[in-house]
Design a protein around this motif. Structure first.
Motif, PDB file in Angstrom:
ATOM      1  N   PRO A   1      30.179  65.635  35.327  1.00  0.00           N
ATOM      2  CA  PRO A   1      30.470  64.753  34.014  1.00  0.00           C
ATOM      3  C   PRO A   1      30.310  63.300  34.198  1.00  0.00           C
ATOM      4  O   PRO A   1      30.247  62.549  33.141  1.00  0.00           O
ATOM      5  CB  PRO A   1      32.191  64.771  34.691  1.00  0.00           C
ATOM      6  N   GLU A   2      29.715  62.738  35.252  1.00  0.00           N
ATOM      7  CA  GLU A   2      29.243  61.366  35.192  1.00  0.00           C
ATOM      8  C   GLU A   2      27.830  61.332  34.510  1.00  0.00           C
ATOM      9  O   GLU A   2      27.551  60.193  33.853  1.00  0.00           O
ATOM     10  CB  GLU A   2      28.921  60.988  36.796  1.00  0.00           C
ATOM     11  N   TYR A   3      27.090  62.440  34.386  1.00  0.00           N
ATOM     12  CA  TYR A   3      25.694  62.543  33.821  1.00  0.00           C
ATOM     13  C   TYR A   3      25.788  63.377  32.665  1.00  0.00           C
ATOM     14  O   TYR A   3      25.342  64.708  32.877  1.00  0.00           O
ATOM     15  CB  TYR A   3      24.757  62.736  34.581  1.00  0.00           C
ATOM     16  N   PRO A   4      26.359  63.175  31.604  1.00  0.00           N
ATOM     17  CA  PRO A   4      26.498  64.318  30.337  1.00  0.00           C
ATOM     18  C   PRO A   4      25.168  64.514  29.913  1.00  0.00           C
ATOM     19  O   PRO A   4      24.170  63.751  29.751  1.00  0.00           O
ATOM     20  CB  PRO A   4      27.587  63.659  29.375  1.00  0.00           C
ATOM     21  N   SER A   5      25.301  65.714  29.233  1.00  0.00           N
ATOM     22  CA  SER A   5      23.884  65.963  28.475  1.00  0.00           C
ATOM     23  C   SER A   5      24.326  67.133  27.419  1.00  0.00           C
ATOM     24  O   SER A   5      25.004  67.727  27.424  1.00  0.00           O
ATOM     25  CB  SER A   5      23.131  66.905  29.417  1.00  0.00           C
ATOM     26  N   ARG A   6      23.401  67.069  26.320  1.00  0.00           N
ATOM     27  CA  ARG A   6      23.675  67.678  25.351  1.00  0.00           C
ATOM     28  C   ARG A   6      23.262  69.001  25.422  1.00  0.00           C
ATOM     29  O   ARG A   6      22.141  69.411  25.624  1.00  0.00           O
ATOM     30  CB  ARG A   6      22.899  67.088  23.985  1.00  0.00           C
ATOM     31  N   ARG A   7      24.164  69.901  24.951  1.00  0.00           N
ATOM     32  CA  ARG A   7      23.853  71.513  24.956  1.00  0.00           C
ATOM     33  C   ARG A   7      23.703  71.837  23.440  1.00  0.00           C
ATOM     34  O   ARG A   7      24.595  72.018  22.734  1.00  0.00           O
ATOM     35  CB  ARG A   7      25.042  72.207  25.609  1.00  0.00           C
TER      36      ARG A   7
ATOM     37  N   PHE B   1      16.934  49.439  30.323  1.00  0.00           N
ATOM     38  CA  PHE B   1      18.143  49.205  31.053  1.00  0.00           C
ATOM     39  C   PHE B   1      19.447  49.920  30.622  1.00  0.00           C
ATOM     40  O   PHE B   1      20.580  49.843  31.365  1.00  0.00           O
ATOM     41  CB  PHE B   1      18.357  47.591  31.434  1.00  0.00           C
ATOM     42  N   GLU B   2      19.262  50.297  29.484  1.00  0.00           N
ATOM     43  CA  GLU B   2      20.409  51.138  29.021  1.00  0.00           C
ATOM     44  C   GLU B   2      20.731  52.621  29.471  1.00  0.00           C
ATOM     45  O   GLU B   2      21.542  53.309  29.339  1.00  0.00           O
ATOM     46  CB  GLU B   2      20.373  51.321  27.465  1.00  0.00           C
ATOM     47  N   TYR B   3      19.746  53.089  30.440  1.00  0.00           N
ATOM     48  CA  TYR B   3      19.801  54.340  30.851  1.00  0.00           C
ATOM     49  C   TYR B   3      19.683  54.288  32.636  1.00  0.00           C
ATOM     50  O   TYR B   3      18.971  53.611  32.967  1.00  0.00           O
ATOM     51  CB  TYR B   3      18.434  55.171  30.479  1.00  0.00           C
ATOM     52  N   ASP B   4      20.591  55.360  33.202  1.00  0.00           N
ATOM     53  CA  ASP B   4      20.427  55.381  34.517  1.00  0.00           C
ATOM     54  C   ASP B   4      19.433  55.988  35.180  1.00  0.00           C
ATOM     55  O   ASP B   4      18.697  56.693  34.450  1.00  0.00           O
ATOM     56  CB  ASP B   4      21.896  55.990  34.911  1.00  0.00           C
ATOM     57  N   ARG B   5      19.188  55.649  36.270  1.00  0.00           N
ATOM     58  CA  ARG B   5      17.896  56.116  37.021  1.00  0.00           C
ATOM     59  C   ARG B   5      18.673  56.924  38.127  1.00  0.00           C
ATOM     60  O   ARG B   5      19.322  56.558  39.144  1.00  0.00           O
ATOM     61  CB  ARG B   5      16.919  55.028  37.601  1.00  0.00           C
TER      62      ARG B   5
ATOM     63  N   LYS C   1      29.831  57.839  26.478  1.00  0.00           N
ATOM     64  CA  LYS C   1      30.010  56.930  27.567  1.00  0.00           C
ATOM     65  C   LYS C   1      30.272  57.849  29.028  1.00  0.00           C
ATOM     66  O   LYS C   1      31.143  58.713  28.770  1.00  0.00           O
ATOM     67  CB  LYS C   1      31.010  55.946  27.451  1.00  0.00           C
ATOM     68  N   PRO C   2      29.557  57.575  29.731  1.00  0.00           N
ATOM     69  CA  PRO C   2      29.555  58.592  31.137  1.00  0.00           C
ATOM     70  C   PRO C   2      31.123  58.223  31.597  1.00  0.00           C
ATOM     71  O   PRO C   2      31.599  57.124  31.568  1.00  0.00           O
ATOM     72  CB  PRO C   2      28.636  58.168  32.083  1.00  0.00           C
ATOM     73  N   TRP C   3      31.525  59.587  32.129  1.00  0.00           N
ATOM     74  CA  TRP C   3      32.977  59.572  32.682  1.00  0.00           C
ATOM     75  C   TRP C   3      32.692  59.097  34.008  1.00  0.00           C
ATOM     76  O   TRP C   3      32.294  59.958  34.916  1.00  0.00           O
ATOM     77  CB  TRP C   3      33.512  60.852  32.383  1.00  0.00           C
ATOM     78  N   ARG C   4      33.393  57.934  34.663  1.00  0.00           N
ATOM     79  CA  ARG C   4      33.493  57.594  35.906  1.00  0.00           C
ATOM     80  C   ARG C   4      34.557  57.791  36.657  1.00  0.00           C
ATOM     81  O   ARG C   4      35.773  57.461  36.184  1.00  0.00           O
ATOM     82  CB  ARG C   4      33.164  56.044  36.041  1.00  0.00           C
ATOM     83  N   SER C   5      34.665  58.650  37.859  1.00  0.00           N
ATOM     84  CA  SER C   5      35.879  58.930  38.259  1.00  0.00           C
ATOM     85  C   SER C   5      36.260  57.917  39.449  1.00  0.00           C
ATOM     86  O   SER C   5      35.297  56.979  39.775  1.00  0.00           O
ATOM     87  CB  SER C   5      35.776  60.384  39.041  1.00  0.00           C
TER      88      SER C   5
END
Length: 443
Positions: A248-254, A228-232, A277-281
């Motif tokens: 921005p709402e779903y960051p990913s490691r590059r 439940f800690e991960y978004d679907r 933490k995801p950035w929510r506009s």
């Protein structure tokens, strides 16, 4: 061809001696033209003595004359007029492997041999965590087409009626539901396998396949307690994010340095990085465009003059998404459960115990991960093709004359879009559906 047997000389054959000696066989063959092709057959033989009498086994030369094909003659391959309809996989069996199992075992033995020798596994992007620069524009193109596809379907469903069975996954695009008795729901026996039709939605046409969003696909696996800690999010969007799409709402490691593996063990992944933490506009309208939830309420019905244009744009967007997903999946790893519809975008699957399909008790609810196919990430969702949407409902006695098409293609076609030729053989547009009285007279 003339065969002539010459007498055997004494030098070659002595009756007082026993054994094997050679014989001479002379052939007179016709003149063979150099402009024609021949098939030659050659058989060597010998002469054997049996009871003082020679048995001659000669050397035979055979030539068959074949006319040479004209250079202008070309073999015309027959184009497929009608193709078989897709079959549903049984629920009481595991899905077939998309890659032959022998190749999977061969690759595993090769990796094990390298691991025993202490040699690192050679990895190319994106298997080593790095991006493929050529596929970054493809990821952006797929997401843009995905938004157009959702918007177009939401507008077309205001004018194109869609029905869905409340007991099974059957979908029908027409003014009324069909009368084909193929319902597989729990209460289908009481309805004699007739469907229980209700008004359909965009999720019945564009089947939502979701996946967990991971900041680092090569990091820690998702456990059952931490699911439940991960978004679907839609699996198509997650695939594009891992291919280079930045949201921005779903960051990913590059990563800037590749990971290193010996066998199945990762020896260097650059350390674990805490997920930001995801950035929510304040306005989450951009995220709503990526999901089908409530899409019909967000977009108003189109005008009658714009229906054909929207249908064609939706059809083109569907093809772009499907071809883009197929191109991305050739490089990026996507796993699918061999028993249920769960999909995970990443090098290995998660450990959430959510599988409830065939023999899930034996696996303690864990998924049986294997390589995914395009239809598992972006399902076609085939429906019956209706030649006359306003005509009488389809009947089970004439089902062998009906064709099928993906639900999106069927909706766009009834709205006035031009259909790609690859869908024509399955839709069986050249078959005239007979009346019920004439069907028994058809061979």
């Amino acid at each position: 061809m003339v065969l002539k047997l010459l007498p055997v000389s004494s030098a070659l054959w002595d009756p007082s001696q026993k054994g094997v000696c050679l014989g001479i066989v002379e052939f007179k063959r016709p003149q063979l033209s150099a402009l024609r092709s021949y098939t030659l057959g050659l058989k060597f033989g010998h002469e054997q003595l049996q009871k003082g009498r020679p048995i001659i086994l000669g050397t035979f030369l055979c030539a068959s004359q074949r006319p040479k094909k004209s250079p202008s003659f070309k073999i015309q391959e027959a184009s497929s007029q009608n193709v078989d309809l897709p079959q549903r996989l049984p629920k009481n069996k595991k899905k077939p492997y998309p890659i032959p199992f022998e190749k999977i075992k061969q690759a595993a033995r090769k990796d094990k041999k390298l691991a025993q020798m202490g040699i690192e596994k050679p990895l190319d992007p994106p298997k080593n965590g790095l991006l493929v620069p050529d596929l970054i524009p493809v990821a952006y193109e797929v997401v843009d087409a995905w938004k157009v596809l959702i918007k177009g379907l939401a507008q077309l469903l205001h004018i194109i009626p869609v029905y869905a069975c409340s007991e099974c996954s059957e979908v029908h695009v027409a003014q009324t539901g069909h009368h084909i008795q193929n319902c597989l729901g729990q209460t289908s026996a009481s309805r004699r396998s007739f469907h229980s039709w209700v008004k359909g939605s965009i999720n019945d046409v564009l089947v939502p396949i979701e996946s967990y969003h991971l900041y680092d696909p090569f990091g820690r696996r998702i456990k059952h307690e931490t699911r439940f800690e991960y978004d679907r999010i839609p699996a198509v969007v997650e695939l594009c994010i891992q291919a280079g799409l930045d949201i921005p709402e779903y960051p990913s490691r590059r990563r800037t340095s590749p990971i290193r593996m010996i066998g199945k063990r990762v020896i260097d992944r650059g350390g674990y990085v805490e997920e930001p933490k995801p950035w929510r506009s304040a306005n989450s309208y951009s995220l709503a465009d990526l999901d089908t939830y409530g899409a019909c309420g967000r977009f108003p019905p189109p005008t009658s003059s714009d229906v054909a244009r929207i249908a064609q744009e939706t059809m083109d967007a569907y093809e772009i998404v499907r071809m883009g997903v197929e191109k991305l999946m050739k490089k990026y790893t996507v796993k699918a459960c061999g028993y249920c519809s769960e999909v995970h975008v990443g090098p290995w699957g998660h450990n959430a115990k959510l599988c409830g399909e065939f023999k899930h008790q034996w696996r303690d609810g864990k998924h049986g991960w294997q390589d995914a196919t395009v239809d598992e990430v972006f399902p076609s969702n085939y429906v019956w093709h209706v030649q006359d949407p306003k005509g009488p409902p389809m009947r089970g006695a004439l089902r062998r004359f009906y064709g099928k098409a993906p639900a999106v293609v069927e909706v766009c076609m009834q709205a006035g879009a031009q259909i790609p030729r690859k869908y024509v053989p399955m839709m069986r547009l050249d078959i005239v559906v007979p009346d019920s009285e004439e069907a028994r007279l058809v061979a």
